[in-house]
Design an enzyme around this catalytic site. Structure first.
Site, mmCIF file in Angstrom:
data_model
loop_
_atom_site.group_PDB
_atom_site.id
_atom_site.type_symbol
_atom_site.label_atom_id
_atom_site.label_comp_id
_atom_site.label_asym_id
_atom_site.label_seq_id
_atom_site.Cartn_x
_atom_site.Cartn_y
_atom_site.Cartn_z
ATOM 1 N N ARG A 85 0.841 -1.202 0.000
ATOM 2 C CA ARG A 85 0.000 0.000 0.000
ATOM 3 C C ARG A 85 0.877 1.255 0.000
ATOM 4 N NH1 ARG A 85 0.084 3.734 2.729
ATOM 5 N NH2 ARG A 85 -0.183 2.702 4.726
ATOM 6 N N PRO A 101 16.771 14.131 7.947
ATOM 7 C CA PRO A 101 17.251 13.452 9.155
ATOM 8 C C PRO A 101 16.860 14.208 10.428
ATOM 9 C CG PRO A 101 18.983 13.502 7.493
ATOM 10 C CD PRO A 101 17.845 14.290 6.942
ATOM 11 N N SER A 108 8.337 15.838 11.963
ATOM 12 C CA SER A 108 7.035 16.455 12.242
ATOM 13 C C SER A 108 7.042 17.949 11.947
ATOM 14 C CB SER A 108 6.668 16.229 13.713
ATOM 15 O OG SER A 108 6.606 14.845 13.982
ATOM 16 N N LEU A 147 -2.952 -15.951 18.837
ATOM 17 C CA LEU A 147 -2.218 -16.964 18.084
ATOM 18 C C LEU A 147 -1.051 -17.566 18.871
ATOM 19 C CD1 LEU A 147 -3.840 -15.639 15.672
ATOM 20 C CD2 LEU A 147 -1.940 -16.374 14.251
ATOM 21 N N GLY A 148 -0.864 -17.109 20.090
ATOM 22 C CA GLY A 148 0.225 -17.658 20.886
ATOM 23 C C GLY A 148 1.547 -17.539 20.160
ATOM 24 N N GLU A 193 3.148 10.064 7.596
ATOM 25 C CA GLU A 193 1.940 10.827 7.240
ATOM 26 C C GLU A 193 1.367 11.531 8.463
ATOM 27 O OE1 GLU A 193 1.015 11.267 4.322
ATOM 28 O OE2 GLU A 193 2.109 9.724 3.248
ATOM 29 N N GLY A 194 2.243 12.016 9.323
ATOM 30 C CA GLY A 194 1.806 12.674 10.552
ATOM 31 C C GLY A 194 1.667 11.638 11.642
ATOM 32 N N THR A 195 2.446 11.804 12.720
ATOM 33 C CA THR A 195 2.364 10.843 13.825
ATOM 34 C C THR A 195 1.002 11.000 14.518
ATOM 35 O OG1 THR A 195 3.231 12.383 15.461
ATOM 36 C CG2 THR A 195 4.854 11.091 14.220
HETATM 37 C C1 LIG Z 1 8.853 3.414 6.692
HETATM 38 C C2 LIG Z 1 8.761 4.904 6.564
HETATM 39 C C3 LIG Z 1 8.545 5.468 5.321
HETATM 40 C C4 LIG Z 1 8.507 6.861 5.179
HETATM 41 N N1 LIG Z 1 8.330 7.399 3.925
HETATM 42 C C5 LIG Z 1 8.435 8.754 3.769
HETATM 43 C C6 LIG Z 1 8.382 9.339 2.452
HETATM 44 O O1 LIG Z 1 8.172 8.643 1.442
HETATM 45 N N2 LIG Z 1 8.563 10.669 2.329
HETATM 46 C C7 LIG Z 1 8.784 11.479 3.426
HETATM 47 O O2 LIG Z 1 8.962 12.683 3.234
HETATM 48 N N3 LIG Z 1 8.818 10.959 4.669
HETATM 49 C C8 LIG Z 1 8.653 9.622 4.872
HETATM 50 N N4 LIG Z 1 8.700 9.075 6.141
HETATM 51 C C9 LIG Z 1 9.020 9.950 7.269
HETATM 52 C C10 LIG Z 1 7.848 10.252 8.182
HETATM 53 O O3 LIG Z 1 6.919 11.074 7.562
HETATM 54 C C11 LIG Z 1 8.414 10.856 9.462
HETATM 55 O O4 LIG Z 1 9.122 9.829 10.132
HETATM 56 C C12 LIG Z 1 7.343 11.449 10.357
HETATM 57 O O5 LIG Z 1 6.864 12.640 9.828
HETATM 58 C C13 LIG Z 1 7.845 11.690 11.798
HETATM 59 O O6 LIG Z 1 9.039 12.406 11.793
HETATM 60 P P1 LIG Z 1 10.290 11.925 12.657
HETATM 61 O O7 LIG Z 1 10.510 10.497 12.368
HETATM 62 O O8 LIG Z 1 11.369 12.878 12.405
HETATM 63 O O9 LIG Z 1 9.770 12.031 14.135
HETATM 64 P P2 LIG Z 1 9.820 13.326 15.063
HETATM 65 O O10 LIG Z 1 9.176 14.440 14.364
HETATM 66 O O11 LIG Z 1 11.204 13.495 15.565
HETATM 67 O O12 LIG Z 1 8.881 12.825 16.234
HETATM 68 C C14 LIG Z 1 9.339 12.102 17.385
HETATM 69 C C15 LIG Z 1 8.210 12.057 18.405
HETATM 70 O O13 LIG Z 1 7.876 13.387 18.798
HETATM 71 C C16 LIG Z 1 6.489 13.579 18.684
HETATM 72 N N5 LIG Z 1 6.192 14.977 18.391
HETATM 73 C C17 LIG Z 1 6.513 15.680 17.282
HETATM 74 N N6 LIG Z 1 6.056 16.943 17.388
HETATM 75 C C18 LIG Z 1 5.470 17.051 18.609
HETATM 76 C C19 LIG Z 1 4.823 18.106 19.306
HETATM 77 N N7 LIG Z 1 4.672 19.311 18.766
HETATM 78 N N8 LIG Z 1 4.344 17.845 20.528
HETATM 79 C C20 LIG Z 1 4.462 16.642 21.086
HETATM 80 N N9 LIG Z 1 5.043 15.589 20.471
HETATM 81 C C21 LIG Z 1 5.553 15.802 19.246
HETATM 82 C C22 LIG Z 1 6.078 12.667 17.554
HETATM 83 O O14 LIG Z 1 4.693 12.404 17.608
HETATM 84 C C23 LIG Z 1 6.921 11.453 17.838
HETATM 85 O O15 LIG Z 1 6.298 10.668 18.805
HETATM 86 C C24 LIG Z 1 8.684 7.692 6.310
HETATM 87 C C25 LIG Z 1 8.869 7.093 7.558
HETATM 88 C C26 LIG Z 1 8.895 5.726 7.700
HETATM 89 C C27 LIG Z 1 9.097 5.143 9.050
#
Ligand SMILES: Cc1cc2nc3c(=O)[nH]c(=O)nc-3n(C[C@H](O)[C@H](O)[C@H](O)COP(=O)(O)OP(=O)(O)OC[C@H]3O[C@@H](n4cnc5c(N)ncnc54)[C@H](O)[C@@H]3O)c2cc1C
Ligand SMILES: Cc1cc2nc3c(=O)[nH]c(=O)nc-3n(C[C@H](O)[C@H](O)[C@H](O)COP(=O)(O)OP(=O)(O)OC[C@H]3O[C@@H](n4cnc5c(N)ncnc54)[C@H](O)[C@@H]3O)c2cc1C
Lengths: 261, 390
Positions: free
Chosen positions: B96, B140, B144, B344-345, B369-371
């Protein structure tokens, strides 16, 4: 341009439980999910391949109750151009000869066919004779059990595969072909095909439109009458052989007793 | 007594789906059953998928960019797109993801914000699966908060020169084209970058424990020189990439439920076969309470998804509503997957069954896509009028 007619039958899904009506022992078509017979998807695929390789039009012909429109829709969504649907209460319980006559009558309503493609055997009736009967009625060559088919101009070549081996057949159009499972892998309908299917023409006919004598059709017109039907008895538990060092001998004795070896 | 009902059957959701949408869904279901499911355990185990081959097959069906109009796209309803995502994710979230990134991120960005020339060049090939796209927003150090990104596009005469690093980019290493977002002197802008442009590289990220049947990469942009025509002319500011994310999130609202449904169906079947203390696991009250509760969440999520689908088809769906759907359905899906795992153990931890694969995949879906937390904050902001992001 080759006008191809594909014979499509709607059958009960082989995954669902299939039952007979208690009153007249005909197939209870309401009790099971109805789908296009898989072998007919292959027949449609073969027709589409011929069309795509050159020029042609593919018409789906289905004899079956109103809800067979679903099977027709599936064939149209795969890419067939139009359909003819024969639906009539009078057909309920028709036998193979009657069905073949109805199909032949309906073909008379399709303006000019060159090639008729059917499945070799329907998964419900399993008569495997409709294509041959139809060819006989139409007076055209029958090339049945095709595992491979090619068309050059108006010459049709078929590899016919049966238990007896492979035979190479050749005939001129018009002709009736039936295909086996080996002929091809049918395509999935594309999303565009699915959305276009509804807009394709489907002509619905009754027995009266075909010039077939209604007296020859239905349960009363059938050449044979089913008097009784019973489910096959559950499998018996089988015989258990304890191995006290002479297990092999006992198994051989058992098989010999059954005249299996 | 035989089973007489399925979890979604309890909610009668089938009656809410139109004929064409159903036929499209059934086609995707048949495709995944024949072509995908037999290979999934291996793909996940080996962390590799034949992305190019799959893209072609998905393109033939019409899945790629299916809800977009024109340029070789199928032009289905949004509901059909959601249902397709559900079937794809019932197979695997990685599959997906491939489709979401291609259709909703890369293709949508070009379709919505691109020039006519960019659309003609890329969309028909992408719809057919001949060209694969990726979408580079995350870096890197910025996930968010993508607005703070460091990747920068500098003007050099008519040309643009891009420098920076993108991280966690789905399809990156297999892509023919990357939609890359970068800071400029005039806000954040999007660029259509052919991946054979000198200075562009996309090393694959390995050692993942989730979404293993999906390609995830880093994008390195080292003095990547592009003509003026490479910029997406209509997108200016963060609303450009956010609009694309909104499209992909919408697919996830349905998709996540597919994974949950697959887990629940597996668990229902398994508990009937598995005898414990002399009778089927399914016959214990504790099991039935779990199954009933999970079915409720699955069904409620499906009603929400289908309703959001109708709103999207009517053109009135808002981004907060998409956040609501994404938050609820992914959160419930992962809860269902984990609960099914318990039923399923030990078999639950094996790739012989799909449940832990789904649960692990959903960890990524929860984050990208937004945590979940970010969507909670979006909803909180709309409820209170107060932003709590920073
Ligand atoms: C398998 C996979 C595929 C992906 N594919 C793509 C892609 O194709 N293109 C792309 O651009 N990105 C992609 N991503 C990246 C994904 O969109 C980001 O990982 C995501 O936006 C979260 O960013 P981060 O990992 O830097 O976490 P962070 O932003 O560092 O977040 C860490 C924690 O802090 C929390 N947090 C953040 N802001 C706040 C706040 N204001 N208050 C309280 N808590 C907060 C978050 O909810 C999370 O729990 C992918 C990620 C994965 C794992
Ligand atoms: C309207 C209708 C009602 C019937 N009702 C009953 C019933 O109530 N109970 C019952 O037991 N049987 C019923 N029959 C079934 C009937 O007796 C046989 O199934 C039918 O004559 C075909 O035999 P077969 O399936 O064995 O064909 P086969 O010879 O095995 O079929 C070979 C191929 O012929 C073509 N073909 C066969 N039948 C059709 C068709 N109907 N339309 C288009 N192409 C076809 C297909 O391409 C098929 O793959 C009904 C048939 C019809 C048409």
């Amino acid at each position: 341009m080759t006008n191809i007619v594909v014979l499509v039958k709607q059958v009960p899904d082989t995954y669902s439980e299939r039952k007979l009506n208690e009153s007249d022992h005909t197939l209870d078509r309401e009790s099971a999910d109805a789908v296009i017979d898989e072998i007919n998807e292959r027949a449609v695929e073969e027709a589409l391949k011929i069309k795509e390789a050159g020029e042609g039009e593919v018409t789906v012909l289905c004899v079956g109750p109103d809800r067979a429109t679903d099977a027709i829709r599936k064939a149209l969504s795969m890419g067939a151009d139009k359909a003819v649907h024969v639906s009539d209460e009078a057909l309920q319980g028709s036998d193979m000869v009657a069905t073949a006559k109805v199909i032949a009558g309906a073909l008379g309503k399709v303006d000019g066919y060159d090639l008729v493609i059917a499945g070799n055997e329907a998964s419900d009736g399993r008569g495997g004779a409709i294509p041959a009967m139809l060819a006989e009625i139409l007076g055209v060559p029958q090339l049945t059990h095709a595992r491979e088919l090619s068309l050059e101009g108006t010459t049709l070549k078929v590899d016919r595969e049966t238990e007896d081996g492979v035979t190479h057949l050749e005939a001129n159009l018009p002709a009736v072909v039936s295909v086996t499972e080996k002929i091809n892998e049918p395509r999935y309908p594309s999303f565009k095909g699915i959305m276009a299917a509804k807009k394709k023409p489907v002509e619905t006919l009754t027995v009266a439109d075909l010039g077939v004598d209604a007296g020859e059709l239905g349960l009363s017109g059938a050449a044979a009458t089913v008097l009784e039907a019973a489910p096959k008895p559950p499998r018996a538990a089988g015989e258990r052989v304890e191995d006290d060092g002479d297990g092999g001998t006992k198994v051989v004795e058992y098989l010999a007793g059954q005249k299996l070896i | 007594m035989p089973r007489t009902q399925t979890p979604l059957g309890l909610f009668g959701t089938e009656d809410l789906i139109g004929e064409d949408d159903r036929a499209i869904r059934d086609t995707v279901r048949a495709f995944t059953a024949d072509r995908i499911r037999p290979h999934l355990a291996d793909w996940f185990d080996e962390a590799s998928i034949p992305a190019r081959e799959l893209a072609r097959e998905l393109g033939d069906l019409g899945v790629l960019g299916m809800h977009l109009q024109g340029y070789g796209c199928a032009g289905t309803t949004a509901t059909a797109y959601g249902l397709a995502c559900m079937e794809l994710e019932a197979a695997d979230s990685g599959l997906r993801s491939l489709v979401s990134v291609q259709g909703s991120l890369a293709m949508f960005a070009i379709w919505r914000w691109g020039s006519e020339e960019q659309k003609q060049e890329w969309l028909p090939r992408m719809a057919a699966g001949e060209a694969i796209g990726c979408f580079g927003l995350t870096e890197p150090d910025f996930g968010s908060n993508p607005g703070d990104m460091r990747t920068y596009a500098r003007r050099d005469g008519e040309d643009w020169v891009l420098n920076g690093t993108k991280m966690w980019i789905t399809n990156g290493s297999v892509a023919d084209v990357a939609v890359v977002w970068a800071q400029t002197d005039d806000k954040i802008r999007g660029f259509v970058v052919p991946t054979d442009t000198p200075g562009f590289s996309a090393p694959e990220i390995t050692k993942k424990l989730s979404l293993r049947a999906s390609v995830t990469s880093e994008l390195v942009l080292d003095d990547v020189r592009l003509p003026a025509s490479a910029m997406l002319p209509e997108a200016r500011g963060l609303s450009g990439p956010l609009s694309c994310l909104n499209e992909a999130r919408y697919g996830i609202v349905f998709g996540a439920l597919g994974a949950a449904r697959d887990c629940l169906e597996t668990a229902i079947a398994y508990t009937q076969e598995r005898d414990i203390f002399g009778k089927p696991l399914a016959s214990y009250q504790a099991t039935q309470l779990k199954l009933a509760d999970m079915s409720l969440e699955l069904g409620k999520g499906m009603l929400l998804a289908l309703h959001l689908g109708s709103l999207k088809d009517a053109g009135t769906l808002t981004s907060e509503q998409v956040s609501t759907g994404k938050l609820n359905n992914v959160r419930e899906a992962i809860a269902i997957a984990r609960e099914c795992r318990t039923l399923l153990g030990a078999n639950g931890i094996s790739l012989e069954y799909p449940v832990l694969r789904h649960a692990n995949n959903l960890e990524s879906v929860l984050t990208y896509e937004g945590t979940s937390e970010v969507h909670q904050l979006v909803i909180g902001q709309t409820l209170t009028g107060q932003s709590a992001f920073r």
